[in-house]
Write an enzyme that holds these catalytic residues in place. Structure first.
Site, PDB file in Angstrom:
ATOM      1  N   GLN A  87       3.714  -3.309  53.850  1.00  0.00           N
ATOM      2  CA  GLN A  87       2.543  -2.427  53.441  1.00  0.00           C
ATOM      3  C   GLN A  87       2.094  -1.564  54.422  1.00  0.00           C
ATOM      4  O   GLN A  87       1.671  -0.308  54.184  1.00  0.00           O
ATOM      5  CB  GLN A  87       1.389  -3.431  53.256  1.00  0.00           C
ATOM      6  CG  GLN A  87       1.662  -4.460  52.040  1.00  0.00           C
ATOM      7  CD  GLN A  87       0.025  -5.225  52.186  1.00  0.00           C
ATOM      8  OE1 GLN A  87      -0.747  -5.101  52.411  1.00  0.00           O
ATOM      9  NE2 GLN A  87       0.360  -6.407  51.092  1.00  0.00           N
ATOM     10  N   GLU A 138      15.227  -6.226  62.095  1.00  0.00           N
ATOM     11  CA  GLU A 138      14.375  -7.279  62.663  1.00  0.00           C
ATOM     12  C   GLU A 138      15.344  -8.239  63.175  1.00  0.00           C
ATOM     13  O   GLU A 138      14.822  -8.842  64.387  1.00  0.00           O
ATOM     14  CB  GLU A 138      13.394  -7.798  61.906  1.00  0.00           C
ATOM     15  CG  GLU A 138      12.385  -8.803  62.307  1.00  0.00           C
ATOM     16  CD  GLU A 138      11.417  -9.316  61.132  1.00  0.00           C
ATOM     17  OE1 GLU A 138      11.569  -8.894  60.116  1.00  0.00           O
ATOM     18  OE2 GLU A 138      10.628 -10.130  61.718  1.00  0.00           O
ATOM     19  N   LYS A 188      21.468 -12.514  49.967  1.00  0.00           N
ATOM     20  CA  LYS A 188      21.570 -13.808  49.543  1.00  0.00           C
ATOM     21  C   LYS A 188      20.568 -14.058  48.314  1.00  0.00           C
ATOM     22  O   LYS A 188      20.796 -14.963  47.671  1.00  0.00           O
ATOM     23  CB  LYS A 188      21.235 -14.940  50.636  1.00  0.00           C
ATOM     24  CG  LYS A 188      19.714 -15.034  51.163  1.00  0.00           C
ATOM     25  CD  LYS A 188      19.840 -16.183  51.981  1.00  0.00           C
ATOM     26  CE  LYS A 188      18.330 -16.217  52.594  1.00  0.00           C
ATOM     27  NZ  LYS A 188      18.156 -17.540  53.379  1.00  0.00           N
ATOM     28  N   ARG A 209      -2.118  -6.900  67.661  1.00  0.00           N
ATOM     29  CA  ARG A 209      -2.156  -8.207  66.926  1.00  0.00           C
ATOM     30  C   ARG A 209      -2.507  -9.656  67.476  1.00  0.00           C
ATOM     31  O   ARG A 209      -2.815 -10.497  67.109  1.00  0.00           O
ATOM     32  CB  ARG A 209      -0.671  -8.121  65.976  1.00  0.00           C
ATOM     33  CG  ARG A 209      -1.007  -7.506  64.801  1.00  0.00           C
ATOM     34  CD  ARG A 209       0.140  -7.401  63.970  1.00  0.00           C
ATOM     35  NE  ARG A 209      -0.037  -6.288  63.201  1.00  0.00           N
ATOM     36  CZ  ARG A 209       0.828  -5.650  62.577  1.00  0.00           C
ATOM     37  NH1 ARG A 209       2.232  -6.079  62.668  1.00  0.00           N
ATOM     38  NH2 ARG A 209       0.705  -4.286  62.086  1.00  0.00           N
TER      39      ARG A 209
HETATM   40  C1  SIN Z   1       0.352  -4.036  58.197  1.00  0.00           C
HETATM   41  O1  SIN Z   1       0.413  -3.259  57.219  1.00  0.00           O
HETATM   42  O2  SIN Z   1      -0.461  -4.592  58.647  1.00  0.00           O
HETATM   43  C2  SIN Z   1       1.691  -4.608  58.698  1.00  0.00           C
HETATM   44  C3  SIN Z   1       2.439  -3.219  59.173  1.00  0.00           C
HETATM   45  C4  SIN Z   1       3.498  -3.735  60.224  1.00  0.00           C
HETATM   46  O3  SIN Z   1       3.575  -5.018  60.535  1.00  0.00           O
HETATM   47  O4  SIN Z   1       4.028  -2.758  61.044  1.00  0.00           O
END
Ligand code: SIN
Length: 529
Positions: free
Chosen positions: A46, A354, A34, A273
């Site tokens: 990253q 995802e 899109k 996380r």
């Molecule tokens: C990050 O570089 O902190 C993110 C990597 C990820 O979400 O796998």
């Protein structure tokens, strides 16, 4: 315009491109995306690719780390497939000369990220692995892959046998209909449903919404991962400060330089996380500012060119050795229920990356397992189709039962994003969730809408509300805290909710003791949806 082809892929991230690369050996493939082909979470990634490449690492350890980070809410056979087939997929990429970062002696440089017990993150271009991988895959695509940019998929077509046989799209000028033997949904996540996100501003979970409206099973929507360290300037988040920064020695501090993660978790700044994001959230809620202290990291600019670029663009002085951060939405563990070969509850509709929910991330994804998921399951799905895929002959499309032109009242984008972060964000409770759910349209209200005549923005708005309602309802139903799903009113993990999956279908839901109704672990392993 009507286009007939073998395979349509909706989305253009790593999972989509890896699938297209393999499928194009035999099939005519159309990719519909899109925005422009490089606009996506994969391109911005990253982190790197987590995979076993060194002799002192083992797939059993990668498996254990994945399960521990996701708090035992996995389809374990798919995790096993991910770590084992992932090892093969990364070897294949390296063998094909995908340029991974190496030491002077030629050994692959392996990074460390949160909740990994070994250094196993493969990078390419430092913190630009996603960009390098997307560019590499685009370059490998042959001529029988046609890419349609700035075209939005808005409705899946099913034949009278209930198989997916195509998709309707909108360009800026016209509506198009594609007929295909298989449709693959690879539209990525839904981070832009929240005010602060590391995702692209148009990641609304379109693929989940259109698959749900077509009748696909959707699960694990309560599990939305928040990343602890988005770069935060002038009240807005501006991109990610990768966990790899902490892997290299960075650590969280408040405005006075006090360390935040000391004594909170044995892995400290590299805790899973949901732990770090929650701690940062609490500090900020108490009125503190939060930074990553980078004073221990030598040659920061060289190691992290992307983060350095973001900091310079937004006036952050790196000589202060501190990057201001705030948490934000990052990755959706839930999505379209699929197996490791992309198969969903709708025959000939496949999902990967995802947007799919294969149960490999559990309640909280292990860092850098997502690019791995894209290259591994993209490859497996495509190889399976090369071997066993058949050509569709029945394009007798089932008509939508009734059509309405009434669009229910919707929030504006920014209001919905604010509501989501406030009521379905890092910490949730019954009051906020039920209040928000009441204001979101039901499946029945949306499923009957005639989307043909609506503009793209309105359809995107509808899809945002559909995906948001799945997140909010699932978060309301799961009365415990597990992984990324933190309920203030149910702060502990509950036995009752252990190994329970909330699976939505056409406005109803089931709470089941498996992601699939059954999984036959024979040689030709097959999930029964
Ligand atoms: C990050 O570089 O902190 C993110 C990597 C990820 O979400 O796998």
């Amino acid at each position: 315009m009507i286009i007939k082809t073998d395979i349509v892929i909706i989305g253009s991230g790593v999972a989509a491109l890896q699938s297209a690369k393999v499928l194009s050996k035999k099939f005519q493939v159309h990719i519909i995306t899109k925005s422009d082909i490089k606009n996506g979470s994969s391109y911005k990634a990253q982190g790197g690719i987590a995979a076993v490449t060194s002799e002192d690492d083992e797939t059993a350890l990668h498996f254990q780390d994945t399960i521990a980070a996701g708090e035992h809410h996995h389809a374990e056979m798919n995790v096993q497939t991910l770590v084992e087939e992932g090892k093969i997929a990364i070897q294949q990429l390296i063998h094909e000369q995908f340029p991974v970062d190496r030491h002077y002696d030629g050994k692959i440089m392996l990074g460390l990220e949160g909740a990994h017990s070994k250094q196993r993150i493969v990078h390419s271009g430092g913190d630009a692995t996603g960009k390098t991988l997307v560019n590499y895959l685009i370059e490998t695509l042959p001529k029988n892959v046609t890419i349609h940019e700035f075209e939005m998929a808005y409705e899946l077509l099913l034949n009278i046998e209930g198989e997916c046989v195509g998709v309707k799209t909108k360009t800026n000028k016209e509506n198009r209909t594609y007929f295909a033997s298989y449709v693959i949904v690879a539209t990525g996540g839904a981070g832009a449903l929240y005010e602060y996100t590391s995702n692209c501003p148009d990641s609304f979970g379109d693929g989940i919404a259109l698959s749900y409206l077509a009748g696909a099973n959707i699960a694990d929507m309560e599990f939305f991962q928040f990343h602890p360290s988005l770069i935060y300037v002038d009240g807005q988040t501006r991109g990610l400060a990768s966990e790899a920064v902490r892997g290299e020695g960075g650590f969280f501090v408040d405005e006075k330089g006090n360390r935040i993660m000391d004594g909170v978790h044995p892995l400290g700044d590299l805790a899973p996380r949901h732990i770090t994001a929650f701690e940062i959230y609490k500090k900020r809620a108490e009125g503190h500012e939060v930074y990553i202290d980078i004073s221990n990291i030598e040659h920061f600019e060289e190691k992290f060119p992307t983060i350095t670029g973001i900091c310079i663009e937004h006036g952050i002085d790196l000589t202060s050795k501190r990057i201001p951060i705030a948490p934000g939405s990052h990755f959706l563990m839930g999505g379209i229920v699929s197996d490791a070969y992309g198969r969903t509850s709708i025959p000939r509709l496949l999902a990967v990356g995802e947007t799919a929910c294969t149960g490999v991330h559990g309640a909280n994804r292990l860092a850098s397992n997502s690019l791995l998921e894209g290259i591994t399951f993209g490859k497996l799905m495509a190889e399976e189709l090369l071997q066993k895929g058949t050509i569709q002959k029945n394009f007798n499309v089932m008509k939508k039962a009734a059509k309405s032109i009434d669009v229910p009242s919707l929030f504006t984008r920014s209001t919905l994003q604010k509501e989501m972060i406030a009521k379905a964000g890092i910490v949730r409770n019954e009051e906020g969730l039920s209040d928000l759910l009441k204001k979101l349209p039901s499946f029945e209200q949306v499923a009957m809408i005639d989307l043909d005549s609506l503009g793209r923005e309105t359809i995107e708005g509808i899809f945002m509300h559909v995906t948001a309602s799945l997140i909010v309802e699932a978060a309301l139903i799961r009365k415990e805290s597990r992984g990324a799903h933190i309920r203030k009113d149910y702060p502990e993990k509950s036995r009752e909710w252990q190994q329970q999956w909330i699976v939505f279908n056409k406005g109803n839901y089931d709470v089941r003791d498996g992601l699939y109704e059954q999984y036959q672990t024979t040689k030709n392993a097959r999930a029964v949806f």
